[in-house]
Write a protein that holds these residues in place. Sequence first.
Motif, PDB file in Angstrom:
ATOM      1  N   PRO A  32    -117.938  20.339 -66.091  1.00 31.61           N
ATOM      2  CA  PRO A  32    -116.509  20.143 -65.798  1.00 31.61           C
ATOM      3  C   PRO A  32    -116.160  20.340 -64.329  1.00 31.61           C
ATOM      4  CG  PRO A  32    -116.858  22.313 -66.751  1.00 31.61           C
ATOM      5  CD  PRO A  32    -118.202  21.618 -66.761  1.00 31.61           C
ATOM      6  N   GLY A  33    -117.113  20.859 -63.541  1.00 32.06           N
ATOM      7  CA  GLY A  33    -116.807  21.108 -62.139  1.00 32.06           C
ATOM      8  C   GLY A  33    -115.762  22.193 -61.958  1.00 32.06           C
ATOM      9  N   LEU A  34    -115.680  23.086 -62.928  1.00 34.60           N
ATOM     10  CA  LEU A  34    -114.668  24.141 -62.919  1.00 34.60           C
ATOM     11  C   LEU A  34    -115.193  25.308 -63.742  1.00 34.60           C
ATOM     12  CD1 LEU A  34    -111.704  24.896 -62.138  1.00 34.60           C
ATOM     13  CD2 LEU A  34    -110.983  23.837 -64.295  1.00 34.60           C
ATOM     14  N   ASP A  35    -114.965  26.510 -63.253  1.00 37.78           N
ATOM     15  CA  ASP A  35    -115.388  27.724 -63.948  1.00 37.78           C
ATOM     16  C   ASP A  35    -114.387  28.015 -65.064  1.00 37.78           C
ATOM     17  OD1 ASP A  35    -116.129  30.233 -64.796  1.00 37.78           O
ATOM     18  OD2 ASP A  35    -116.033  31.179 -62.832  1.00 37.78           O
ATOM     19  N   ILE A  36    -114.808  27.788 -66.309  1.00 37.34           N
ATOM     20  CA  ILE A  36    -113.907  27.934 -67.459  1.00 37.34           C
ATOM     21  C   ILE A  36    -114.326  29.137 -68.289  1.00 37.34           C
ATOM     22  CG2 ILE A  36    -113.055  26.846 -69.572  1.00 37.34           C
ATOM     23  CD1 ILE A  36    -113.314  24.169 -68.197  1.00 37.34           C
ATOM     24  N   ARG A  37    -113.345  29.974 -68.622  1.00 31.44           N
ATOM     25  CA  ARG A  37    -113.587  31.206 -69.370  1.00 31.44           C
ATOM     26  C   ARG A  37    -112.672  31.231 -70.588  1.00 31.44           C
ATOM     27  NH1 ARG A  37    -114.759  35.404 -64.764  1.00 31.44           N
ATOM     28  NH2 ARG A  37    -115.878  34.027 -63.335  1.00 31.44           N
ATOM     29  N   GLN A  60    -120.604  22.955 -69.565  1.00 26.03           N
ATOM     30  CA  GLN A  60    -121.670  23.694 -68.888  1.00 26.03           C
ATOM     31  C   GLN A  60    -121.076  24.784 -67.998  1.00 26.03           C
ATOM     32  OE1 GLN A  60    -123.885  20.668 -66.808  1.00 26.03           O
ATOM     33  NE2 GLN A  60    -124.181  19.460 -68.668  1.00 26.03           N
ATOM     34  N   GLY A  61    -121.692  25.957 -68.053  1.00 23.11           N
ATOM     35  CA  GLY A  61    -121.258  27.061 -67.203  1.00 23.11           C
ATOM     36  C   GLY A  61    -120.086  27.850 -67.738  1.00 23.11           C
ATOM     37  N   SER A  62    -119.506  27.434 -68.869  1.00 24.70           N
ATOM     38  CA  SER A  62    -118.372  28.171 -69.427  1.00 24.70           C
ATOM     39  C   SER A  62    -118.863  29.446 -70.098  1.00 24.70           C
ATOM     40  CB  SER A  62    -117.593  27.300 -70.408  1.00 24.70           C
ATOM     41  OG  SER A  62    -118.386  26.980 -71.538  1.00 24.70           O
ATOM     42  N   ARG A  63    -117.944  30.353 -70.342  1.00 20.04           N
ATOM     43  CA  ARG A  63    -118.308  31.605 -71.004  1.00 20.04           C
ATOM     44  C   ARG A  63    -117.227  31.989 -72.009  1.00 20.04           C
ATOM     45  NH1 ARG A  63    -118.441  35.162 -65.636  1.00 20.04           N
ATOM     46  NH2 ARG A  63    -119.148  33.144 -64.837  1.00 20.04           N
ATOM     47  N   ILE A  64    -117.611  32.827 -72.976  1.00 21.46           N
ATOM     48  CA  ILE A  64    -116.706  33.258 -74.040  1.00 21.46           C
ATOM     49  C   ILE A  64    -116.560  34.772 -73.998  1.00 21.46           C
ATOM     50  CG2 ILE A  64    -116.565  33.643 -76.539  1.00 21.46           C
ATOM     51  CD1 ILE A  64    -117.462  30.889 -77.036  1.00 21.46           C
ATOM     52  N   PHE A 168    -108.568  17.503 -68.310  1.00 21.49           N
ATOM     53  CA  PHE A 168    -109.554  16.818 -67.472  1.00 21.49           C
ATOM     54  C   PHE A 168    -109.080  15.418 -67.102  1.00 21.49           C
ATOM     55  CE2 PHE A 168    -112.862  19.562 -69.805  1.00 21.49           C
ATOM     56  CZ  PHE A 168    -112.703  20.587 -68.882  1.00 21.49           C
ATOM     57  N   GLU A 169    -108.468  14.724 -68.041  1.00 21.79           N
ATOM     58  CA  GLU A 169    -107.934  13.390 -67.726  1.00 21.79           C
ATOM     59  C   GLU A 169    -106.849  13.492 -66.660  1.00 21.79           C
ATOM     60  OE1 GLU A 169    -108.669  11.118 -72.009  1.00 21.79           O
ATOM     61  OE2 GLU A 169    -106.743  12.078 -71.620  1.00 21.79           O
ATOM     62  N   THR A 170    -106.005  14.508 -66.763  1.00 25.26           N
ATOM     63  CA  THR A 170    -104.947  14.703 -65.781  1.00 25.26           C
ATOM     64  C   THR A 170    -105.517  15.007 -64.403  1.00 25.26           C
ATOM     65  OG1 THR A 170    -103.448  15.537 -67.490  1.00 25.26           O
ATOM     66  CG2 THR A 170    -102.912  16.099 -65.222  1.00 25.26           C
TER      67      THR A 170
END
Length: 199
Positions: A32-37, A60-64, A168-170
């Motif tokens: 996503p090119g963004l750090d998502i938590r 990819q790279g996200s965390r829960i 993401f579309e936005t």
Amino acid sequence: MPTDRDRRSPTCSSCGLLLRDCVCKALQSVDPGLDIRFLIHNTEFFRQSNTGRISHLLLQGSRIVRHGAPGEPLDCARLAPPDRPGYILYPSPHAEVASRETFEGVDSPFLVVLDGSWSQTRAMYQRNPGLHSLRKLTLPPGPPARWKARKPPRPSHYCTLEALIHLFETLGKDPICPPLWAALELVQDRLLRQRGLRP
């Protein structure tokens, strides 16, 4: 409708669906090119219709982080480090409406995504002051929700995965969205088949 046997059947530890309906091998992850938590309410975490866990597998790279898990106190500093620009996807009259320019010129931003019922997400936000310093983001008006596995409070209310796709579309990240839409439809199909609502 799900039978008693279905409710007792083992579920996948990753996607959360019944083992016979596991979608893990069919998912295509994207960057996503963004750090998502994700902050997921503990009771929501175990629901088959939860899309937060699916979103985590896809991004990819996200965390829960689980909210309310026994013996696991929430560390907001780990979820939302104060030394980085943080955002939270949270519908509010005072939230910034997401656009292509939202993250332009922002160094190493992260995005917290609350995952639960509408009442659960409100409670998670209100009970964790460490989230209040994050900039609130909301989505611009969009089409009615496609997700039918759970009835939303309003047609414009999205499940977690669908909300992220629209975000993401936005943001202009359209190329990563087709695998996400495909995953949404696949999970929905498996759940509706369990309930006898699709052949």
